[in-house]
Design an enzyme around this catalytic site. Structure first.
Site, PDB file in Angstrom:
ATOM      1  N   ASN A  13      37.284  35.379  48.081  1.00  0.00           N
ATOM      2  CA  ASN A  13      38.136  36.562  47.906  1.00  0.00           C
ATOM      3  C   ASN A  13      37.427  37.738  48.580  1.00  0.00           C
ATOM      4  O   ASN A  13      36.453  38.270  48.042  1.00  0.00           O
ATOM      5  CB  ASN A  13      38.322  36.807  46.399  1.00  0.00           C
ATOM      6  CG  ASN A  13      39.076  38.086  46.112  1.00  0.00           C
ATOM      7  OD1 ASN A  13      39.605  38.737  47.018  1.00  0.00           O
ATOM      8  ND2 ASN A  13      39.124  38.463  44.844  1.00  0.00           N
ATOM      9  N   TRP A  14      37.932  38.105  49.743  1.00  0.00           N
ATOM     10  CA  TRP A  14      37.258  39.177  50.504  1.00  0.00           C
ATOM     11  C   TRP A  14      37.493  40.551  49.891  1.00  0.00           C
ATOM     12  O   TRP A  14      36.874  41.518  50.293  1.00  0.00           O
ATOM     13  CB  TRP A  14      37.759  39.175  51.961  1.00  0.00           C
ATOM     14  CG  TRP A  14      37.432  37.929  52.737  1.00  0.00           C
ATOM     15  CD1 TRP A  14      36.780  36.809  52.290  1.00  0.00           C
ATOM     16  CD2 TRP A  14      37.745  37.677  54.119  1.00  0.00           C
ATOM     17  NE1 TRP A  14      36.675  35.882  53.303  1.00  0.00           N
ATOM     18  CE2 TRP A  14      37.269  36.395  54.431  1.00  0.00           C
ATOM     19  CE3 TRP A  14      38.402  38.410  55.120  1.00  0.00           C
ATOM     20  CZ2 TRP A  14      37.407  35.823  55.706  1.00  0.00           C
ATOM     21  CZ3 TRP A  14      38.549  37.852  56.385  1.00  0.00           C
ATOM     22  CH2 TRP A  14      38.055  36.571  56.674  1.00  0.00           C
ATOM     23  N   LYS A  15      38.419  40.650  48.944  1.00  0.00           N
ATOM     24  CA  LYS A  15      38.775  41.939  48.333  1.00  0.00           C
ATOM     25  C   LYS A  15      39.105  42.951  49.436  1.00  0.00           C
ATOM     26  O   LYS A  15      39.635  42.574  50.467  1.00  0.00           O
ATOM     27  CB  LYS A  15      37.664  42.396  47.381  1.00  0.00           C
ATOM     28  CG  LYS A  15      37.304  41.305  46.358  1.00  0.00           C
ATOM     29  CD  LYS A  15      36.460  41.785  45.228  1.00  0.00           C
ATOM     30  CE  LYS A  15      36.180  40.632  44.275  1.00  0.00           C
ATOM     31  NZ  LYS A  15      35.408  41.010  43.110  1.00  0.00           N
ATOM     32  N   HIS A  97      44.027  38.739  39.003  1.00  0.00           N
ATOM     33  CA  HIS A  97      42.602  39.052  39.173  1.00  0.00           C
ATOM     34  C   HIS A  97      42.224  40.238  38.288  1.00  0.00           C
ATOM     35  O   HIS A  97      43.023  41.147  38.086  1.00  0.00           O
ATOM     36  CB  HIS A  97      42.301  39.373  40.638  1.00  0.00           C
ATOM     37  CG  HIS A  97      40.821  39.455  40.885  1.00  0.00           C
ATOM     38  ND1 HIS A  97      40.110  40.604  40.642  1.00  0.00           N
ATOM     39  CD2 HIS A  97      39.929  38.524  41.300  1.00  0.00           C
ATOM     40  CE1 HIS A  97      38.833  40.370  40.913  1.00  0.00           C
ATOM     41  NE2 HIS A  97      38.694  39.121  41.312  1.00  0.00           N
ATOM     42  N   GLU A  99      40.529  42.811  38.747  1.00  0.00           N
ATOM     43  CA  GLU A  99      40.671  44.155  39.339  1.00  0.00           C
ATOM     44  C   GLU A  99      42.132  44.591  39.356  1.00  0.00           C
ATOM     45  O   GLU A  99      42.434  45.778  39.236  1.00  0.00           O
ATOM     46  CB  GLU A  99      40.040  44.161  40.745  1.00  0.00           C
ATOM     47  CG  GLU A  99      38.515  44.147  40.631  1.00  0.00           C
ATOM     48  CD  GLU A  99      37.805  43.290  41.655  1.00  0.00           C
ATOM     49  OE1 GLU A  99      38.371  43.035  42.734  1.00  0.00           O
ATOM     50  OE2 GLU A  99      36.659  42.871  41.378  1.00  0.00           O
ATOM     51  N   GLU A 169      37.205  34.057  35.389  1.00  0.00           N
ATOM     52  CA  GLU A 169      36.316  35.101  35.895  1.00  0.00           C
ATOM     53  C   GLU A 169      36.023  36.102  34.772  1.00  0.00           C
ATOM     54  O   GLU A 169      36.824  37.016  34.522  1.00  0.00           O
ATOM     55  CB  GLU A 169      36.966  35.839  37.066  1.00  0.00           C
ATOM     56  CG  GLU A 169      37.221  34.959  38.267  1.00  0.00           C
ATOM     57  CD  GLU A 169      37.230  35.751  39.573  1.00  0.00           C
ATOM     58  OE1 GLU A 169      36.637  35.286  40.538  1.00  0.00           O
ATOM     59  OE2 GLU A 169      37.822  36.853  39.607  1.00  0.00           O
ATOM     60  N   GLY A 175      30.873  41.053  40.400  1.00  0.00           N
ATOM     61  CA  GLY A 175      30.233  42.095  41.207  1.00  0.00           C
ATOM     62  C   GLY A 175      29.013  42.724  40.556  1.00  0.00           C
ATOM     63  O   GLY A 175      28.511  43.744  41.008  1.00  0.00           O
ATOM     64  N   SER A 214      29.865  36.636  40.422  1.00  0.00           N
ATOM     65  CA  SER A 214      28.495  36.618  40.947  1.00  0.00           C
ATOM     66  C   SER A 214      28.013  35.209  41.311  1.00  0.00           C
ATOM     67  O   SER A 214      26.848  34.863  41.085  1.00  0.00           O
ATOM     68  CB  SER A 214      27.524  37.293  39.968  1.00  0.00           C
ATOM     69  OG  SER A 214      27.879  38.653  39.794  1.00  0.00           O
ATOM     70  N   GLY A 235      33.354  36.294  45.462  1.00  0.00           N
ATOM     71  CA  GLY A 235      33.622  37.623  45.995  1.00  0.00           C
ATOM     72  C   GLY A 235      32.592  37.999  47.049  1.00  0.00           C
ATOM     73  O   GLY A 235      32.670  37.581  48.198  1.00  0.00           O
ATOM     74  N   GLY A 236      31.580  38.768  46.643  1.00  0.00           N
ATOM     75  CA  GLY A 236      30.599  39.319  47.586  1.00  0.00           C
ATOM     76  C   GLY A 236      30.009  38.290  48.543  1.00  0.00           C
ATOM     77  O   GLY A 236      29.917  38.536  49.754  1.00  0.00           O
TER      78      GLY A 236
HETATM   79  P1  13P Z   1      31.727  38.526  42.937  1.00  0.00           P
HETATM   80  O1  13P Z   1      31.440  37.141  43.455  1.00  0.00           O
HETATM   81  O2  13P Z   1      31.436  39.598  43.946  1.00  0.00           O
HETATM   82  O3  13P Z   1      31.106  38.754  41.601  1.00  0.00           O
HETATM   83  O4  13P Z   1      33.318  38.614  42.716  1.00  0.00           O
HETATM   84  C1  13P Z   1      33.945  37.611  41.999  1.00  0.00           C
HETATM   85  C2  13P Z   1      35.399  37.772  42.138  1.00  0.00           C
HETATM   86  O5  13P Z   1      35.985  38.705  41.609  1.00  0.00           O
HETATM   87  C3  13P Z   1      36.128  36.795  42.959  1.00  0.00           C
HETATM   88  O6  13P Z   1      37.494  36.935  42.808  1.00  0.00           O
END
Ligand code: 13P
Length: 261
Positions: A13-15, A97, A99, A169, A175, A214, A235-236
């Site tokens: 997920n590149w956000k 998600h 967020e 999640e 994050g 994470s 994510g990251g």
């Molecule tokens: P991180 O891997 O940056 O913690 O993000 C997880 C995430 O929200 C994937 O959708």
């Protein structure tokens, strides 16, 4: 609990990251390294990148997903993107998600409507669920997961193989660098699997349950060693070719090990 061998999936997920040019470079590098992987590999770039990334990935085994969609097909919804628009471009859409729930204020009810709309257009849905830190401290994690699952899934008529993926999640792990321990993640994933069996019946055994929060090259193998964690929503680390590739390799190793059992 039904015996399950769902597809293993590592999704990035590149956000809201990367310019279009940088995103296409990332997609090219991932295709070069991960096409033909023994597990499903997927990228979820921003909307602006989807057509370009689709062209980069065309003919490869990598899947393409969107990070969100609206609950209606068309109309006066300025700034929104509908599942009808995505259906020609993507395989999947991520819904629920944390967020979207906690930063952008989406309700369980809206997420449920989005899920029905996405399925109407044939998109596989990656449904994300998870508790906040205060919910965990109050010992309401399982109740929160139950509410999110029930409200999202109860309006779906029927789910068939390959139409749904779950992602656990925990909000406090996203994050933050604070991954859930493998035991914590496994405990909730087992709970999700049990609920899916009750809510969906037989088809539940084909629904992969991912962990997200994470995930890195360093902790992926241990997470994937848990019997009810079928992959990761990253994510990251999904923005770095080496880190994402290492996570996919860890999933391949875990899959091979599970097949020998
Ligand atoms: P991180 O891997 O940056 O913690 O993000 C997880 C995430 O929200 C994937 O959708």
């Amino acid at each position: 609990m039904s015996s399950r061998r769902p597809t293993r999936l590592v999704a990035g997920n590149w956000k809201m990251n990367t310019s279009v040019a940088d995103g296409l470079d990332l997609a090219r590098a991932l295709r070069a390294g991960l096409d033909g992987s023994g597990v499903e590999v997927e990228v979820l770039p921003p909307f602006t990148h989807l057509v370009g990334v689709r062209d980069v990935l065309r003919g490869s085994s990598l899947r393409l997903g969107a990070q969100n969609c609206y609950a209606e097909d068309k109309g006066a919804f300025t700034g929104e993107i509908s599942p009808l628009m995505l259906a020609d471009i993507c395989d999947d859409v991520l819904l629920g998600h944390s967020e979207r729930r906690h930063v952008l204020g989406e309700s369980d009810e809206l997420i449920a409507r989005k899920l029905v709309a996405a399925r109407r257009h044939g998109l596989r849905v990656i449904l994300a669920v998870g508790e906040t830190e205060s919910e965990r401290l109050e010992d309401t994690t399982m109740a929160v997961i139950d509410r999110q699952l029930r409200s999202a899934l109860e309006k779906l008529d029927e789910v068939s193989d390959g139409e749904l993926v779950l992602a656990y999640e925990p909000v406090w792990a996203i994050g933050t660098g604070r991954t859930a321990t493998p035991a914590q993640a496994e405990e909730v994933c087992v709970h999700i699997v049990t609920r899916l069996d009750q809510l969906l019946g037989e088809v539940a055994s084909s629904v992969p349950v991912l962990y997200g929060g994470s995930v890195t090259a360093d902790n992926a193998a241990e997470l994937f060693g848990q019997p009810h964690i079928h992959g990761a929503l990253v994510g990251g680390a999904s923005l770095k070719v080496d880190a994402f590739t290492a996570i996919v390799r860890a999933a391949e190793v875990a899959t091979a090990a599970a097949e020998q059992r």
